[in-house]
Design a protein around this motif. Structure first.
Motif, mmCIF file in Angstrom:
data_model
loop_
_atom_site.group_PDB
_atom_site.id
_atom_site.type_symbol
_atom_site.label_atom_id
_atom_site.label_comp_id
_atom_site.label_asym_id
_atom_site.label_seq_id
_atom_site.Cartn_x
_atom_site.Cartn_y
_atom_site.Cartn_z
ATOM 1 N N LYS A 35 2.216 -0.721 -28.493
ATOM 2 C CA LYS A 35 1.846 -0.260 -27.503
ATOM 3 C C LYS A 35 2.293 -0.653 -25.951
ATOM 4 C CE LYS A 35 -2.294 1.844 -25.217
ATOM 5 N NZ LYS A 35 -3.869 2.008 -25.420
ATOM 6 N N ARG A 36 2.268 -2.190 -25.977
ATOM 7 C CA ARG A 36 2.426 -2.599 -24.773
ATOM 8 C C ARG A 36 3.883 -2.881 -24.370
ATOM 9 N NH1 ARG A 36 1.465 -8.139 -22.602
ATOM 10 N NH2 ARG A 36 1.300 -8.758 -24.852
ATOM 11 N N ARG A 49 6.131 -0.849 -25.317
ATOM 12 C CA ARG A 49 6.722 0.576 -24.865
ATOM 13 C C ARG A 49 6.256 0.534 -23.348
ATOM 14 N NH1 ARG A 49 10.056 2.873 -28.782
ATOM 15 N NH2 ARG A 49 9.166 2.790 -30.627
ATOM 16 N N SER A 50 4.985 0.307 -22.879
ATOM 17 C CA SER A 50 5.023 0.324 -21.571
ATOM 18 C C SER A 50 5.572 -0.906 -20.611
ATOM 19 C CB SER A 50 3.267 0.393 -21.446
ATOM 20 O OG SER A 50 2.858 -0.874 -21.867
ATOM 21 N N GLU A 51 5.642 -1.934 -20.931
ATOM 22 C CA GLU A 51 5.948 -2.989 -20.489
ATOM 23 C C GLU A 51 7.491 -3.635 -20.599
ATOM 24 O OE1 GLU A 51 3.080 -6.234 -20.507
ATOM 25 O OE2 GLU A 51 1.424 -4.838 -20.242
ATOM 26 N N TYR A 58 11.789 -8.066 -24.011
ATOM 27 C CA TYR A 58 10.254 -7.934 -24.288
ATOM 28 C C TYR A 58 9.985 -9.511 -24.905
ATOM 29 C CZ TYR A 58 5.157 -6.669 -25.204
ATOM 30 O OH TYR A 58 3.965 -6.702 -25.059
ATOM 31 N N ASN A 85 10.682 -10.286 -17.617
ATOM 32 C CA ASN A 85 10.139 -8.986 -16.925
ATOM 33 C C ASN A 85 10.689 -8.943 -15.416
ATOM 34 O OD1 ASN A 85 8.257 -10.574 -15.196
ATOM 35 N ND2 ASN A 85 6.969 -10.750 -17.148
#
Length: 389
Positions: free
Chosen positions: A63-64, A66-68, A99, A214
């Motif tokens: 989940k994270r 995919r978003s970050e 990531y 990031n």
């Protein structure tokens, strides 16, 4: 204590294997000699193949990501003739995702906590026993007491220096190794990345890599002698050297700042054959190490997890032993493919101490083929985004 699979080593591969098995109803106990905080403090790779992303999705921990995570459709190669782009999307319709491994580990810990998976941290003197029999077990010390875990299978995810590989008798294993005569001096800085995708630079002064974790955390490397002391490099000296090795159009606008972390990473290629002995399986760095040039270390470990998970799932669900019997053979096919790619990238991009003018011309010719021959770019792209499981 009794479980179905005892996992030695609580890094990403051990955690992911535990997550996948538990979601399938297969019980595990994970043993880690360090504390959770120590495991989470490790700074490692940050490029995930598409297969690794899919495996994390299957484990319910994406989940994270995919978003970050930062999807990358290609990378840049910098040469004396200029910088050019290799498009993974155009060549093989693929991509990778940036990531950080620390973030993957955080996500796996959270998922393991949510399902109540059993972890034992700060487990000392972990030792596998009777791995060639039908009733293997593992002993360890905790709080001054020796404890025992009976199990069906043992997964060794405890790295190169762990006990798992050493459990296989020397007469029953063969090890292959190449140690490279240089290392990477790397820094982590809270700065914007130098480019929107990774830059691999071949330069007369030595290799350089501009990477990121990031949008505000960048990772940079320069090739240095393997015995270099990172303390001898000030931040300013590092940035000055990095600018010399990166393309001018990148160096002139690159944001710099204080380093958050600075270290030397030695480069080596290592493979242990076989990756299984009786009811003991080796995964990740316990069985193989690749130079970081091709971003294969964590991805290769996740490939091992995939093969072992599928093998154990078939064994428990169907009583099918073919997967566990062929685990080593199957995993090693992918290991050697990744080993070749990492060796090729390392050989093409670095300056070797004994490098001749002939060797230099060969590197330039190899890079020129990537510029001029689409099939050469396609081969690189397919290996970079990851070969299919």
């Amino acid at each position: 204590m009794r479980t179905q699979v005892a996992i030695i080593g609580g890094g990403p591969s051990g955690l992911l294997l535990s997550q996948l098995l538990n979601r399938e109803g297969i019980e595990t106990v994970l043993l880690e000699r360090r504390s959770r905080d120590y495991v989470l403090s490790r700074i490692r790779a940050g490029v995930l193949e598409s297969g690794s992303v899919a495996l994390l999705h299957r484990a319910g921990v994406d989940k994270r990501l995919r978003s970050e995570g930062l999807p990358h459709d290609g990378c840049f190669l910098s040469t004396q003739a200029g910088m050019f782009h290799v498009s993974f999307r155009d060549m093989v319709n693929g991509q990778v995702t940036v990531y950080g491994q620390t973030e993957v580990t955080k996500d796996l810990y959270a998922a393991q906590d949510a399902i109540g998976a059993v972890h034992v941290h700060e487990a000392e003197d972990v030792t596998p026993h009777d791995v060639t029999g039908e009733k293997p077990y593992v002993t360890y010390r905790k709080d001054g007491k020796t404890r025992r875990i009976d199990c069906d299978w043992i997964a060794g995810c405890d790295g190169y220096h762990g006990v798992s590989r050493q459990t296989i008798p020397e007469s029953a294993r063969q090890e292959f190794e190449r140690v490279y005569p240089f290392g990477w001096l790397g820094i982590l800085s809270e700065t914007a990345p130098a480019a929107d995708e990774l830059i691999y630079a071949n330069h007369p002064r030595g290799f350089a890599l501009a990477s990121m974790r990031n949008a505000r955390l960048s990772r940079y490397y320069i090739q240095v002698p393997v015995d270099e002391d990172p303390r001898s490099w000030s931040d300013d000296a590092f940035w000055d050297e990095l600018r010399l090795r990166l393309p001018d159009e990148v160096a002139v606008s690159m944001e710099t700042g204080p380093s958050v972390e600075k270290s030397i990473a030695p480069l080596r290629s290592f493979v242990c054959e076989p990756m299984a002995h009786g009811r003991l399986f080796l995964l990740g760095d316990a069985a193989h190490i690749v130079p970081p040039t091709g971003a294969k270390g964590l991805n290769l470990a996740f490939g091992d997890v995939h093969y072992l998970f599928e093998a154990l799932r078939r064994w428990y669900r169907d009583g099918d032993a073919e997967g566990v019997e062929r685990y080593s053979e199957t995993a090693l096919m992918r290991v050697w493919a990744a080993m070749r790619f990492s060796w090729w990238m390392t050989s093409m991009l670095h300056r070797f101490p004994d490098q001749s003018e002939f060797d230099q011309r060969m590197q330039e010719s190899e890079l020129r083929q990537l510029i001029t021959i689409p099939s050469a770019r396609a081969t690189m792209a397919q290996n970079y985004v990851g070969l299919p499981y």
